[in-house]
Write a protein that holds these residues in place. Structure first.
Motif, PDB file in Angstrom:
ATOM      1  N   ILE A 230       0.820  -1.189   0.085  1.00 48.77           N
ATOM      2  CA  ILE A 230       0.137  -0.067  -0.124  1.00 48.77           C
ATOM      3  C   ILE A 230       0.953   1.175   0.086  1.00 48.77           C
ATOM      4  N   GLU A 231       1.841   1.214   0.683  1.00 51.53           N
ATOM      5  CA  GLU A 231       2.862   2.359   0.712  1.00 51.53           C
ATOM      6  C   GLU A 231       3.333   2.705  -0.605  1.00 51.53           C
ATOM      7  N   GLN A 232       3.680   1.787  -1.382  1.00 51.58           N
ATOM      8  CA  GLN A 232       4.431   1.908  -2.800  1.00 51.58           C
ATOM      9  C   GLN A 232       3.168   2.342  -3.586  1.00 51.58           C
ATOM     10  N   TYR A 233       2.049   1.902  -3.305  1.00 48.04           N
ATOM     11  CA  TYR A 233       0.778   2.171  -4.086  1.00 48.04           C
ATOM     12  C   TYR A 233       0.407   3.756  -3.960  1.00 48.04           C
ATOM     13  N   GLN A 234       0.591   3.970  -2.861  1.00 47.26           N
ATOM     14  CA  GLN A 234       0.449   5.641  -2.481  1.00 47.26           C
ATOM     15  C   GLN A 234       1.327   6.578  -2.919  1.00 47.26           C
ATOM     16  N   LEU A 235       2.596   5.985  -2.977  1.00 40.72           N
ATOM     17  CA  LEU A 235       3.708   6.825  -3.407  1.00 40.72           C
ATOM     18  C   LEU A 235       3.352   6.992  -4.932  1.00 40.72           C
ATOM     19  N   LEU A 236       2.664   6.132  -5.399  1.00 36.29           N
ATOM     20  CA  LEU A 236       2.329   6.251  -7.202  1.00 36.29           C
ATOM     21  C   LEU A 236       1.241   6.958  -7.173  1.00 36.29           C
ATOM     22  N   THR A 444     -18.105  10.546   1.177  1.00 37.36           N
ATOM     23  CA  THR A 444     -18.524  10.264   0.058  1.00 37.36           C
ATOM     24  C   THR A 444     -18.953   8.909  -0.017  1.00 37.36           C
ATOM     25  N   ARG A 445     -19.793   8.194  -1.210  1.00 30.87           N
ATOM     26  CA  ARG A 445     -19.927   6.860  -1.175  1.00 30.87           C
ATOM     27  C   ARG A 445     -19.217   6.012  -2.599  1.00 30.87           C
ATOM     28  N   SER A 446     -18.417   7.004  -3.446  1.00 27.90           N
ATOM     29  CA  SER A 446     -17.679   6.384  -4.274  1.00 27.90           C
ATOM     30  C   SER A 446     -16.191   6.751  -4.427  1.00 27.90           C
ATOM     31  N   ALA A 447     -15.563   5.972  -5.219  1.00 29.50           N
ATOM     32  CA  ALA A 447     -14.238   6.497  -5.119  1.00 29.50           C
ATOM     33  C   ALA A 447     -13.492   5.560  -6.271  1.00 29.50           C
ATOM     34  N   PHE A 448     -12.225   6.305  -6.712  1.00 33.17           N
ATOM     35  CA  PHE A 448     -11.627   5.600  -7.702  1.00 33.17           C
ATOM     36  C   PHE A 448     -10.146   5.723  -7.358  1.00 33.17           C
ATOM     37  N   ALA A 449      -9.281   4.851  -7.746  1.00 37.61           N
ATOM     38  CA  ALA A 449      -7.780   4.791  -7.343  1.00 37.61           C
ATOM     39  C   ALA A 449      -7.059   6.232  -7.262  1.00 37.61           C
ATOM     40  N   GLY A 450      -6.462   6.358  -6.118  1.00 32.29           N
ATOM     41  CA  GLY A 450      -6.042   7.549  -5.744  1.00 32.29           C
ATOM     42  C   GLY A 450      -6.641   8.480  -5.080  1.00 32.29           C
ATOM     43  N   GLN A 451      -8.036   8.311  -4.776  1.00 35.57           N
ATOM     44  CA  GLN A 451      -8.650   9.440  -4.258  1.00 35.57           C
ATOM     45  C   GLN A 451      -8.261   9.383  -2.642  1.00 35.57           C
ATOM     46  N   GLN A 452      -7.490   8.614  -2.063  1.00 35.14           N
ATOM     47  CA  GLN A 452      -7.249   8.796  -0.660  1.00 35.14           C
ATOM     48  C   GLN A 452      -6.456  10.093  -0.642  1.00 35.14           C
ATOM     49  N   ARG A 453      -5.875  10.568  -1.747  1.00 33.19           N
ATOM     50  CA  ARG A 453      -5.076  11.925  -1.388  1.00 33.19           C
ATOM     51  C   ARG A 453      -6.066  13.206  -1.219  1.00 33.19           C
ATOM     52  N   SER A 481      -9.748  -1.181   2.010  1.00 32.13           N
ATOM     53  CA  SER A 481      -8.714  -0.797   2.853  1.00 32.13           C
ATOM     54  C   SER A 481      -7.593  -1.331   2.062  1.00 32.13           C
ATOM     55  N   LEU A 482      -7.690  -2.508   1.512  1.00 33.18           N
ATOM     56  CA  LEU A 482      -6.383  -3.139   0.923  1.00 33.18           C
ATOM     57  C   LEU A 482      -6.330  -2.619  -0.493  1.00 33.18           C
ATOM     58  N   SER A 483      -7.361  -1.935  -0.871  1.00 34.92           N
ATOM     59  CA  SER A 483      -7.400  -1.211  -2.138  1.00 34.92           C
ATOM     60  C   SER A 483      -6.875   0.316  -2.160  1.00 34.92           C
ATOM     61  N   GLY A 484      -6.141   0.524  -0.952  1.00 28.22           N
ATOM     62  CA  GLY A 484      -5.357   1.664  -0.920  1.00 28.22           C
ATOM     63  C   GLY A 484      -6.264   2.778  -0.245  1.00 28.22           C
ATOM     64  N   LEU A 578      -0.184   3.228   6.638  1.00 29.22           N
ATOM     65  CA  LEU A 578      -0.871   2.265   7.172  1.00 29.22           C
ATOM     66  C   LEU A 578      -2.340   2.509   7.227  1.00 29.22           C
ATOM     67  N   THR A 579      -3.168   1.312   7.713  1.00 29.48           N
ATOM     68  CA  THR A 579      -4.594   1.542   7.472  1.00 29.48           C
ATOM     69  C   THR A 579      -5.277   0.955   8.702  1.00 29.48           C
TER      70      THR A 579
END
Length: 782
Positions: A230-236, A444-453, A481-484, A578-579
């Motif tokens: 997840i750390e690498q994925y969030q760096l991306l 919100t009730r929807s998300a796509f990859a990277g929305q954690q930022r 959570s495992l999706s970042g 972490l999550t």
């Protein structure tokens, strides 16, 4: 630069047929190679030592792609290229990529020859995207027979491992599509495509097929464990900011508070009852009840005569308020007319269907207009945060009509899954540009990859109030959570209850479900009661002294007692990737018994939570619900191997690697604490920022070495990004049987200079009081 020539033939049928090449060619490019084989150009580049980027497209085509997710900048890893009889090796410090010849298949492993993942087949099927020639793309991979994988967002099917099933990755209410998965073997794959995608796994071959793609574009990510993947994925794709501390208190909501008076009365009643509360939510129709005024992004309902006074009153009662805003607008609204004049509205049906249109969130000017109305007519009144509803967006009507809709970024069919990151990102960026004094908070009730930022807290949508739905939330939250995406919660009690419990809170059977759901939600990143059909404020459950009221009050107070732990975990999310909501496989991967456990999880790194997801005390004799608490029921819990475990409530110590039976009276949810844990526990308070914790109980769970870092800051601004915060490290040395409290690091305005730590060795009679002034203290025990 090194180049060889290649002769190839390329023919298309329904699926692109890959021709046999007489020779191969590769070209050295930045951080990797480009190679033509069997009519396919493959680019293999290293983003860093732990991430490999793969792009594939038919030779002669242009691989133009726009990523809504990837914002990280590639590093400059040392990359070696080695030609061998079996193919081409491209190697970094941590990963060896092998392209087999002449098949073109790619294998990912380490430099010692260990294999992580290998491709199976690649296909490009010619399709039309409007008038554009493009492809339906598919890439398959070989998985090991017993390999568990997780992620893909949120699904309501109750599965923890995503093996041996088919999933449609397309945004929808109650379904969140994230084209990312990770394996129990500590690697992840991010499929960078925003069109509808099908994941399918059968006979140990897993594939990803997207409806639209100029090229296959994916990232292979290797980590040492699930957290580092997840750390690498969030760096991306972007790192996670801190929420305000008040987000982690208790939130009361309803569909809907119909007036200013009604909303303020709820906060008043909580304060009068002395039941803690941090937030209140105003749902829809504060703009008015005429559908033509739908989501006017302003107060227009006469039952809200003075919204600024309402917000000020909430603040004067030391609470916070967020408000519902949709991405769709009625035709009489000012924002509709402004967007329509610039051709920035979609032409597909949404909800409610009559004369309501969704805006083109992919258009930066449309996002500017959207925010300008939110800022001028709501945020300027003092609003604390946003409930951005229906960010899929809500769609009605035939998919063919919706998919053909043109957006600023391409057809809706091509980019539709990225709508939620576009709209939430616009709000988040604009607010943070406006002020650094108030942290962004978006529910919100929807998300796509990277929305954690973008400071978004996801919720699981308009779910039914049912026992099996409650259980399904556990796997849904863990996989998200495992999706970042680390922040997630549910409507306590389920959004809809009418079909199952028409009497709502007057039905003892619903009260039992609500209490158990509330206990589960206490150990989620956000604790928020919300729904339709029946009100669910605590006083709707009865009076103090009655079982439902008392159980809910107990867990609200527990939430506030755990705030030092929860807020410190939030800092770990931001600073260490972490999550909070953690599938057991994240922390106990060596125990195969937990790989597919779908009814237990870790909350943070220390607390094992086992929600009660069955009705145990209510029956419907003669059709009338009755409760019977005379016989205490039990539930079965698995304690993962690799640690000892302490019962949170009794302090009893047990060995891991076993199934245990625990009594579960109506006010108890099984919670276990991992050996080596250092758990800070505060006194309860009426709201998160009521006062600093001048006294903390520090519970030490012996049996293993452990460390906990207590994090504190001002609670609601971005000064923490400048280092304005403080940490105190607690370390338990199990061999020496002593606790070391470090020198305090950092400072912030309002920080306590001295405080008391009441040290409690759980399961032992011995306890000690330490007066702490910021300097190192060693506390020995017998």
């Amino acid at each position: 630069m090194q180049t060889r020539r290649i002769k190839f033939t390329l023919s298309f049928a329904l699926v692109l047929l890959l021709a046999t090449a007489k020779a191969q060619t590769y070209t050295r490019i930045s951080n990797g190679v480009s190679i033509n084989t069997k009519g396919i150009t493959t680019e293999i580049t290293f983003f860093n030592n732990g991430i490999v980027h793969v792009k594939k497209y038919p030779v002669g085509n242009v691989a133009e792609t726009k990523s809504f997710s990837v914002i990280g900048k590639p590093g400059k890893p040392t990359v070696a290229i080695i030609e061998g009889k079996d193919g081409l090796q491209i190697k970094s410090k941590n990963i060896a990529v092998i392209m087999s010849m002449p098949s073109g298949q790619i294998k990912f492993g380490n430099n010692e020859g260990h294999l992580y993942l290998q491709e199976n087949s690649t296909s490009f099927s010619p399709v039309k995207d409007g008038n554009e020639n493009t492809f339906r793309i598919k890439q398959s991979f070989k998985l090991e027979r017993d390999e568990a994988i997780y992620g893909f967002g949120q699904f309501q099917n109750g599965h923890m491992s995503q093996r041996n099933q088919q999933l449609l990755l397309k945004q929808e209410n109650m379904r969140i599509a994230i084209p990312f998965f990770q394996s129990i073997k500590n690697y992840g794959v991010f499929w960078d495509n925003a069109s509808a995608t099908v994941f399918s796994d059968s006979n140990n071959v897993a594939s990803l097929q997207s409806e639209i793609g100029n090229c296959i574009d994916y990232y292979f990510i290797k980590g040492a464990n699930a957290d580092s993947v997840i750390e690498q994925y969030q760096l991306l794709t972007g790192e996670v900011p801190m929420f305000p501390k008040w987000v982690f208190g208790y939130w009361q909501s309803r569909e809907r508070y119909t007036s200013q008076h009604e909303l303020l009365d709820v906060v008043n009643r909580y304060r009068a009852l002395k039941v803690p509360l941090d937030g209140i939510v105003q749902d829809w129709q504060y703009w008015g009840e005429d559908q033509a005024d739908w989501n006017a992004v302003r107060f227009g309902n006469p039952r809200f005569p003075d919204p600024k006074k309402m917000i000020d009153s909430v603040h004067n009662m030391n609470a916070h308020i967020i408000i519902s805003v949709w991405p769709s607008f009625g035709y009489k609204t000012k924002i509709y007319k402004e967007l329509e004049a610039k051709n920035m509205l979609f032409n597909f049906q949404t909800w409610p269907p009559k004369d309501v249109k969704v805006y083109d969130a992919f258009n930066p000017e449309a996002r500017d207009i959207y925010w300008s109305h939110m800022k001028n007519d709501i945020f300027s009144l003092g609003m604390d945060g946003w409930w951005l509803d229906a960010t899929e967006p809500e769609k009605a009507g035939p998919d063919l009509v919706i998919d053909a809709q043109s957006t600023y970024a391409g057809s809706f069919q091509k980019v539709g899954n990225a709508f939620p990151i576009a709209t939430t990102g616009g709000v988040s960026d604009h607010q943070k540009q406006l002020t650094k004094d108030k942290r962004v908070f978006i529910l919100t009730r929807s998300a796509f990859a990277g929305q954690q930022r973008y400071a978004t807290m996801l919720w699981s949508g308009d779910i039914q109030g049912k026992w099996d739905v409650l259980r399904a939330q556990i796997a849904a939250g863990c996989n998200l959570s495992l999706s970042g995406i680390p922040y997630w919660n549910t409507d306590v009690g389920g959004f809809f209850t009418g079909n199952n419990y028409p009497l709502g809170v007057k039905d003892p059977a619903y009260k039992e479900l609500y209490v158990r759901w509330f206990q589960f939600a206490t150990f989620c990143p956000m604790l928020r009661s919300h729904g339709t059909n029946t009100p669910r404020e605590i006083y709707q459950l009865g009076n103090r002294g009655e079982w439902a009221f008392d159980a809910v009050e107990k867990y609200i107070n527990l939430r506030y007692q755990l705030l030092p732990y929860i807020y410190s975990c939030a800092w770990q999310v931001t600073s260490q990737h972490l999550t909070m909501t953690r599938a057991l496989a994240m922390d106990f991967a060596s125990d195969k018994n937990v790989w597919d456990v779908n009814n237990q999880y870790m909350f943070g790194k220390s607390l094992l939570v086992c929600p009660v997801t069955d009705s145990l005390y209510t029956s419907r004799a003669g059709g009338v619900a009755e409760t019977n608490f005379s016989n205490v029921k039990t539930t079965s819990v698995y304690l993962p191997s690799g640690a000892d475990w302490f019962d949170f409530w009794t302090g009893e110590k047990m060995k891991g690697g076993q199934q245990v039976s625990k009594q579960v009276p109506i006010d108890i949810i099984p919670v276990f604490v991992k050996s080596g844990t250092i758990l800070p526990v505060a006194a309860s308070k009426q709201f998160a920022l009521e006062h600093a914790d001048s006294t903390l109980e520090i519970r030490v769970y012996e049996g293993a070495n452990g460390e906990f870092i207590l994090y504190e800051d001002e609670g609601d601004n971005y000064n923490y990004e400048k280092g304005v915060y403080a940490t105190i490290s607690f370390k338990w040395n199990n061999a020496k049987y002593q606790l070391e409290i470090s020198d305090r690091k950092g400072k912030f305005p309002g920080m306590l200079q001295t405080r008391n730590f009441n040290i409690k060795l759980v399961g032992k009679d011995e306890g000690k009081v330490v007066k702490y002034n910021g300097k190192k203290v060693v506390v020995p025990f017998n």
